[in-house]
Every structure is written in structure tokens, then in C-alpha cells.
Design a protein around this motif. Sequence first.
Motif, PDB file in Angstrom:
ATOM      1  N   VAL A   1      93.841  58.372   2.972  1.00 44.50           N
ATOM      2  CA  VAL A   1      93.280  57.034   3.197  1.00 44.50           C
ATOM      3  C   VAL A   1      92.045  57.159   4.080  1.00 44.50           C
ATOM      4  O   VAL A   1      91.807  58.188   4.731  1.00 44.50           O
ATOM      5  CB  VAL A   1      94.308  56.105   3.874  1.00 44.50           C
ATOM      6  CG1 VAL A   1      95.496  55.853   2.964  1.00 44.50           C
ATOM      7  CG2 VAL A   1      94.764  56.681   5.214  1.00 44.50           C
ATOM      8  N   ASP A   2      91.266  56.089   4.115  1.00 44.24           N
ATOM      9  CA  ASP A   2      90.055  56.090   4.948  1.00 44.24           C
ATOM     10  C   ASP A   2      90.375  55.906   6.424  1.00 44.24           C
ATOM     11  O   ASP A   2      89.701  56.472   7.286  1.00 44.24           O
ATOM     12  CB  ASP A   2      89.111  54.968   4.494  1.00 44.24           C
ATOM     13  CG  ASP A   2      88.622  55.171   3.070  1.00 44.24           C
ATOM     14  OD1 ASP A   2      87.845  56.121   2.860  1.00 44.24           O
ATOM     15  OD2 ASP A   2      89.022  54.401   2.187  1.00 44.24           O
ATOM     16  N   VAL A   3      91.403  55.099   6.703  1.00 41.27           N
ATOM     17  CA  VAL A   3      91.737  54.773   8.093  1.00 41.27           C
ATOM     18  C   VAL A   3      93.246  54.806   8.268  1.00 41.27           C
ATOM     19  O   VAL A   3      93.990  54.303   7.422  1.00 41.27           O
ATOM     20  CB  VAL A   3      91.211  53.372   8.484  1.00 41.27           C
ATOM     21  CG1 VAL A   3      91.683  52.983   9.887  1.00 41.27           C
ATOM     22  CG2 VAL A   3      89.695  53.317   8.392  1.00 41.27           C
ATOM     23  N   VAL A   4      93.688  55.404   9.374  1.00 42.41           N
ATOM     24  CA  VAL A   4      95.077  55.293   9.818  1.00 42.41           C
ATOM     25  C   VAL A   4      95.069  54.590  11.170  1.00 42.41           C
ATOM     26  O   VAL A   4      94.339  54.993  12.080  1.00 42.41           O
ATOM     27  CB  VAL A   4      95.759  56.668   9.962  1.00 42.41           C
ATOM     28  CG1 VAL A   4      97.146  56.508  10.593  1.00 42.41           C
ATOM     29  CG2 VAL A   4      95.870  57.367   8.614  1.00 42.41           C
ATOM     30  N   PHE A   5      95.867  53.540  11.292  1.00 42.67           N
ATOM     31  CA  PHE A   5      96.027  52.848  12.573  1.00 42.67           C
ATOM     32  C   PHE A   5      97.464  53.051  13.024  1.00 42.67           C
ATOM     33  O   PHE A   5      98.407  52.566  12.411  1.00 42.67           O
ATOM     34  CB  PHE A   5      95.694  51.369  12.434  1.00 42.67           C
ATOM     35  CG  PHE A   5      95.862  50.585  13.707  1.00 42.67           C
ATOM     36  CD1 PHE A   5      95.734  51.186  14.961  1.00 42.67           C
ATOM     37  CD2 PHE A   5      96.143  49.224  13.671  1.00 42.67           C
ATOM     38  CE1 PHE A   5      95.882  50.472  16.129  1.00 42.67           C
ATOM     39  CE2 PHE A   5      96.283  48.487  14.826  1.00 42.67           C
ATOM     40  CZ  PHE A   5      96.163  49.117  16.056  1.00 42.67           C
ATOM     41  N   ASP A   6      97.630  53.787  14.129  1.00 45.25           N
ATOM     42  CA  ASP A   6      98.948  54.174  14.617  1.00 45.25           C
ATOM     43  C   ASP A   6      99.303  53.429  15.911  1.00 45.25           C
ATOM     44  O   ASP A   6      98.493  53.367  16.831  1.00 45.25           O
ATOM     45  CB  ASP A   6      98.982  55.679  14.887  1.00 45.25           C
ATOM     46  CG  ASP A   6     100.213  56.088  15.665  1.00 45.25           C
ATOM     47  OD1 ASP A   6     101.330  55.933  15.138  1.00 45.25           O
ATOM     48  OD2 ASP A   6     100.061  56.528  16.828  1.00 45.25           O
ATOM     49  N   VAL A   7     100.524  52.890  15.951  1.00 45.26           N
ATOM     50  CA  VAL A   7     101.025  52.257  17.175  1.00 45.26           C
ATOM     51  C   VAL A   7     102.325  52.912  17.634  1.00 45.26           C
ATOM     52  O   VAL A   7     102.976  52.416  18.544  1.00 45.26           O
ATOM     53  CB  VAL A   7     101.261  50.745  16.950  1.00 45.26           C
ATOM     54  CG1 VAL A   7      99.988  50.039  16.546  1.00 45.26           C
ATOM     55  CG2 VAL A   7     102.359  50.505  15.907  1.00 45.26           C
ATOM     56  N   ILE A   8     102.695  54.028  17.003  1.00 46.20           N
ATOM     57  CA  ILE A   8     104.002  54.650  17.236  1.00 46.20           C
ATOM     58  C   ILE A   8     103.901  55.924  18.063  1.00 46.20           C
ATOM     59  O   ILE A   8     104.651  56.136  19.013  1.00 46.20           O
ATOM     60  CB  ILE A   8     104.696  54.951  15.894  1.00 46.20           C
ATOM     61  CG1 ILE A   8     104.909  53.656  15.111  1.00 46.20           C
ATOM     62  CG2 ILE A   8     106.030  55.662  16.126  1.00 46.20           C
ATOM     63  CD1 ILE A   8     105.448  53.860  13.705  1.00 46.20           C
ATOM     64  N   GLY A   9     102.968  56.795  17.700  1.00 46.12           N
ATOM     65  CA  GLY A   9     102.808  58.058  18.415  1.00 46.12           C
ATOM     66  C   GLY A   9     103.791  59.115  17.955  1.00 46.12           C
ATOM     67  O   GLY A   9     104.467  58.980  16.929  1.00 46.12           O
ATOM     68  N   GLY A  10     103.870  60.212  18.714  1.00 44.28           N
ATOM     69  CA  GLY A  10     104.823  61.269  18.442  1.00 44.28           C
ATOM     70  C   GLY A  10     104.626  61.931  17.096  1.00 44.28           C
ATOM     71  O   GLY A  10     103.502  62.187  16.654  1.00 44.28           O
ATOM     72  N   GLU A  11     105.741  62.183  16.411  1.00 40.09           N
ATOM     73  CA  GLU A  11     105.712  62.883  15.126  1.00 40.09           C
ATOM     74  C   GLU A  11     104.928  62.104  14.073  1.00 40.09           C
ATOM     75  O   GLU A  11     104.213  62.694  13.262  1.00 40.09           O
ATOM     76  CB  GLU A  11     107.140  63.124  14.636  1.00 40.09           C
ATOM     77  CG  GLU A  11     107.206  63.851  13.300  1.00 40.09           C
ATOM     78  CD  GLU A  11     108.611  63.883  12.726  1.00 40.09           C
ATOM     79  OE1 GLU A  11     108.789  64.483  11.642  1.00 40.09           O
ATOM     80  OE2 GLU A  11     109.524  63.289  13.341  1.00 40.09           O
ATOM     81  N   ILE A  12     105.060  60.775  14.090  1.00 43.14           N
ATOM     82  CA  ILE A  12     104.353  59.950  13.100  1.00 43.14           C
ATOM     83  C   ILE A  12     102.849  60.111  13.268  1.00 43.14           C
ATOM     84  O   ILE A  12     102.102  60.236  12.296  1.00 43.14           O
ATOM     85  CB  ILE A  12     104.766  58.473  13.224  1.00 43.14           C
ATOM     86  CG1 ILE A  12     106.244  58.297  12.874  1.00 43.14           C
ATOM     87  CG2 ILE A  12     103.891  57.590  12.328  1.00 43.14           C
ATOM     88  CD1 ILE A  12     106.596  58.694  11.459  1.00 43.14           C
ATOM     89  N   LEU A  13     102.386  60.126  14.489  1.00 40.47           N
ATOM     90  CA  LEU A  13     100.957  60.314  14.756  1.00 40.47           C
ATOM     91  C   LEU A  13     100.497  61.684  14.256  1.00 40.47           C
ATOM     92  O   LEU A  13      99.455  61.798  13.588  1.00 40.47           O
ATOM     93  CB  LEU A  13     100.684  60.171  16.251  1.00 40.47           C
ATOM     94  CG  LEU A  13      99.268  60.503  16.737  1.00 40.47           C
ATOM     95  CD1 LEU A  13      98.235  59.620  16.063  1.00 40.47           C
ATOM     96  CD2 LEU A  13      99.185  60.368  18.251  1.00 40.47           C
ATOM     97  N   GLU A  14     101.255  62.719  14.558  1.00 45.81           N
ATOM     98  CA  GLU A  14     100.879  64.070  14.147  1.00 45.81           C
ATOM     99  C   GLU A  14     100.843  64.198  12.621  1.00 45.81           C
ATOM    100  O   GLU A  14      99.909  64.775  12.050  1.00 45.81           O
ATOM    101  CB  GLU A  14     101.851  65.081  14.747  1.00 45.81           C
ATOM    102  CG  GLU A  14     101.746  65.215  16.263  1.00 45.81           C
ATOM    103  CD  GLU A  14     102.640  66.314  16.796  1.00 45.81           C
ATOM    104  OE1 GLU A  14     103.178  67.092  15.977  1.00 45.81           O
ATOM    105  OE2 GLU A  14     102.801  66.393  18.029  1.00 45.81           O
TER     106      GLU A  14
END
Length: 306
Positions: free
Chosen positions: A207-220
Motif C-alpha cells: 500500500v502507499d500508506v500505513v497508519f499504525d496506532v498499535i505498535g509492537g509486532e504489528i508495526l514491525e
Amino acid sequence: MQAITVQDRDAAVSGLDLSELPHPHAAENDVIVEVHAAGFTPGELDWPSTWTDRAGRDRTPSVPGHELSGVVTELGYGTTGLTVGQRVFGLTDWTRNGSLAQYTAVEARNLTPLPADVDHVTAAALPISGLTAWQALFDHARLITGQSVLIHGAAGGVGSIAVQLAREAGARVIGTGRAGDRDTALGLGADTFVDLQAEKLDDIGQVDVVFDVIGGEILERSTALVRPGGTLVTIAEPVTVHPRDGRAVFFVVEPDRARLADLAQRLRDGRLKPIIGAVRPLTEAASAFMPGKRTPGKTIIFVTED
């Protein structure tokens, strides 16, 4: 006046108390706001600014909460742009007493007038969630029409606003969350939804953009989903793993009076709707911080009758 206070950092949530505090003083360029409704972030008891001022000095007992909607009752010296009796909403300073109180002192520039047809509870759900979503998508990721965006926590306070803003901007929106969030995310305008507990994140593709609010493994794991030239934006934690051919940005939301006014207009037009999970009185604000049953949307603390 009554306020929720914290004094013992080691006590964390269990150290929250309903206390009596002196009425706040309006410094230069401040206003005093009678708080009608307030929002908070559960993790803010871990923020250094909850416990110390800008110089690093202990400032306990401190009042948490940084979103508010209410009425101006007093103007500090030199304050312009607002008047006594005016309905306002916005953000309190990170290193000063916050919004979980009957009255609080706020820099006038951090507030914007609240239209008469927007209620205080709805307005209090908007400042952090709305500004965070906007700044992530458009200021940092520079999302444009036709691009694709992956929004983690799509049914949460921030994520739900981000889904609506991205959809209106003409982006293809992929939301994530738990299985029970699917209908909410799709109803807000997400094109696709991924259950993070049962479905593979890698199947989304790039995707063009990822917006993360979770962190940790999901962010990685999300870094591999950013296509060349794309951007990963997170508010969860500083980035340690970067997309191979893209950008990664960690940021903290900043006050923006003009953008708040724009978001309020979107509320009035029916183009934006914060998801409010629960409304509780100030006397129950301490228990609202407690880990427990997960509630979709944002919890708002009701302080004063309109």
C-alpha cells in the motif's frame, strides 16, 4: 473545584483520585474553561509530561486528560480571539493540568469556537483523534486521491476518524482490528477489513500508506507492506524498523486551531462522526482508566451540565 488527580507514579491507575483543588489561575494568553466534557488517553499515565513540567520538575498532584469542550469563564492578560461565555473545544498543554476537572487553564491558541449545534460530548471526542488522524494522513504521509492506505485499529477513536477522512479524500481504505470491528470499519467507509487475530496481514499486499496506532509486532510487520516511495506513520512508538524503499514517521499530535475548526465543520455537515464508546461522570473517571472490558470508540467524561 473537583478534579481527578495523580500523585504517585508507581501507583499508576490505582493512584487516581477525585480531589478538591484550587480554582486555576489564568496566565498571560490563557483562558479559564468550565469543562463540560473531557477526553483522555488511557496510556497518558506513562507519559513523562503527566508528572513533570517543561523543566523536568515534579508537578504532582497533576490532572490528566487533554481534550475538552466547555465554556470560557475568564480571560488572562493579553488574551485575544475568544470571549467570556463562548463555547470552545480543543487541547490542553501536555505539561499542565488537564481536562478531568471542573475548570482548567488553557492557552487560547489551543482552542477553537464550538458551533452551537455541536454538543460538548461529541466535541470532546474530536481534538486528539481528529488532529492525529489528519496530521498522520495528510501532513506526514501526504495521502492523495487514488492511493491506498492501511489503517490499524480502524474502529478505535483515532482509526475511525482516519478511515472517514481517507475515504473522503478518495483513497482506497483497508482497515484492521478484531473480528467484532469489521462491521464498524466497513460502515465508516473502509473498502476491506482484516481481522488481525484470524487473517494474514501479509495477504493485503503493498500500500502507499500505513497508519499504525498499535505498535509492537504489528508495526514491525507493517513495514514490509509499504510500497517503494510510500510512508509508514505511527503514533505508538518510535520506529526502529523502516520500510526498505519508503519513509517511516513517528509523531506526537500538535494543536491546530484552524484544523479543529475544519473538523467541527465536517461534523456539522455530517461528513465526520466520532465513535463514542461510553459517557461517564467525573466521579467515575478514575475507573474509566482501569483495564477491563474493551469498548469500541472513545470514552468521554461528562463534567458539567450545558
